[in-house]
Write an enzyme that holds these catalytic residues in place. Structure first.
Site, mmCIF file in Angstrom:
data_model
loop_
_atom_site.group_PDB
_atom_site.id
_atom_site.type_symbol
_atom_site.label_atom_id
_atom_site.label_comp_id
_atom_site.label_asym_id
_atom_site.label_seq_id
_atom_site.Cartn_x
_atom_site.Cartn_y
_atom_site.Cartn_z
ATOM 1 C CE LYS A 108 49.264 75.547 -8.463
ATOM 2 N NZ LYS A 108 48.612 75.596 -9.755
ATOM 3 C CE LYS B 33 52.939 81.221 -9.647
ATOM 4 N NZ LYS B 33 52.673 80.770 -10.962
ATOM 5 C CE LYS C 134 45.534 81.792 -14.668
ATOM 6 N NZ LYS C 134 46.513 80.720 -14.461
#
Ligand code: AQP
Length: 340
Positions: free
Chosen positions: A119, A202, A205
């Site tokens: 991230k 993966k 959202k």
């Protein structure tokens, strides 16, 4: 030495950081419902809004996403009377315990977390301190309830190992047997649902491409279109599931079908052996619409009464604090904080 009997208890959370995806649903929510109904343990489920703000969230969207997530929990089968259902920021003990854990966890442990590396990317200097400390807050979420079982998707395994390391170090540092060493529960055919556009990533959202995921709020047409356009390969389905080991996109669709139909991946492959994706995808789309449409309809109905959702969250937070507050007090006593 302070000793506590660790009552078996289930805790898990989901970030209100966007639309709920099929990954959250199959990897986490269906497991939550199963544990609520069948584990015999008390269950606590949380909308982790403090985690969500470790990356920028528009305030109005965060409020809406938190309510929608609550509606999603209920629509998927979580009963807010049977389970405790609340949003994290209404229970300040999470953040209070997280500070203690920030002082227990080591920088080196945090730097090894793959979610942090993914991230923060190449721009770590510019990432928030909260994103770096995310796993310590997650450990606090779990341990503030002395939770013993944590159902999660595969991607959270490393954070749960860190939670165990924090519990063990705290207990060792202070010479107590206070925090339980938590068991991850990573089960089912869809512990890692992958992106529909890239079988190595993966489903998430926050993926910029909406075509990469199925949202629980998608209507039947959107679901069918996303599955029709999902990346696959030109080969037919093989006879054995093992033969999909080098075909990540195909394997992902088979896993999704298996998780939604309650069959094993091998049973799905046997059923469709020799058939092309032109046949398999419509069958998968029909199954997905059948499973998800009632959830999305119920979510829309619940979202019409946001005051009721807020009431459920407030009541859940009160019940959560009844467990969390005494555990925080005991933690402060162990650490040597004065409470007058
Ligand atoms: N693709 C997935 N397959 C299986 N399980 C998944 N989970 C998430 N994605 C998948 C599980 O859902 C729970 C809640 O996850 P989260 O929302 O708190 O955080 P996340 O894992 O980072 O999920 P997202 O969708 O990728 O959110 P963003 O994009 O905001 O980071 C966890 O149990 C997780 O394992």
């Amino acid at each position: 030495m302070t000793e506590v009997v660790h009552t078996p208890r289930v805790f898990s959370g989901i970030q209100p950081s966007g639309n709920l995806t099929l990954g959250n649903y199959l990897g986490a929510m269906t497991r939550f419902v199963d544990m609520q109904n069948n584990s015999g343990m008390p269950t606590i489920f949380c909308m982790v809004d403090l985690h969500a703000i470790t990356v920028w969230q528009d305030p109005a969207k965060l409020t809406n996403a938190t309510r929608e997530l609550c509606a999603g929990f209920i629509a998927a089968g979580i009963d807010p009377e049977q389970s405790i259902l609340f949003n994290q920021s209404q229970v300040p003990e999470h953040a209070q315990l997280a500070w203690i854990f920030n002082c227990v966890a080591r920088m080196g442990w945090m730097k090894r977390m793959t979610q942090w590396k993914d991230k923060a990317g190449k721009n770590q200097e510019n990432a928030s301190l909260g994103l770096f400390a995310y796993p310590a807050l997650m450990a606090a979420d779990i341990l503030i309830y002395h939770a013993t079982h944590v159902p999660v998707g595969e991607d959270q395994k490393q954070h749960l190992e860190l939670t165990r390391d924090i519990a063990i170090k705290f207990n060792n540092d202070f010479g107590v047997d206070f925090f339980p060493v938590t068991e991850p529960v990573i089960e089912g055919a869809a512990t890692r649902v992958m992106s529909l556009r890239d079988g190595s990533k993966k489903m998430s959202k926050s993926d910029p491409s909406d075509m990469s995921r199925i949202n629980l709020t998608d209507d039947a047409d959107a679901i069918a279109k996303k599955i029709r356009k999902a990346k696959t390969d030109p080969d037919p389905l093989p006879e054995t599931y093992d033969d999909l080991s080098e075909r990540p996109e195909a394997r992902n669709l088979v896993n999704i079908y298996a998780a939604m139909s309650g069959k094993t991946p091998q049973e799905v492959v046997t059923e469709f052996a020799g058939q092309q994706f032109g046949t398999f995808k419509p069958a998968l789309a029909d199954l997905a619409v059948d499973k998800l449409a009632p959830i999305s309809t119920e979510m829309s109905r619940l979202m019409q009464d946001t005051a009721e959702i807020d009431r459920i969250l407030g009541r859940g937070a009160e019940r959560a604090r009844e467990i969390a507050a005494p555990i925080l007090k005991q933690t402060y006593d162990i650490v040597g904080m004065i409470r007058s």
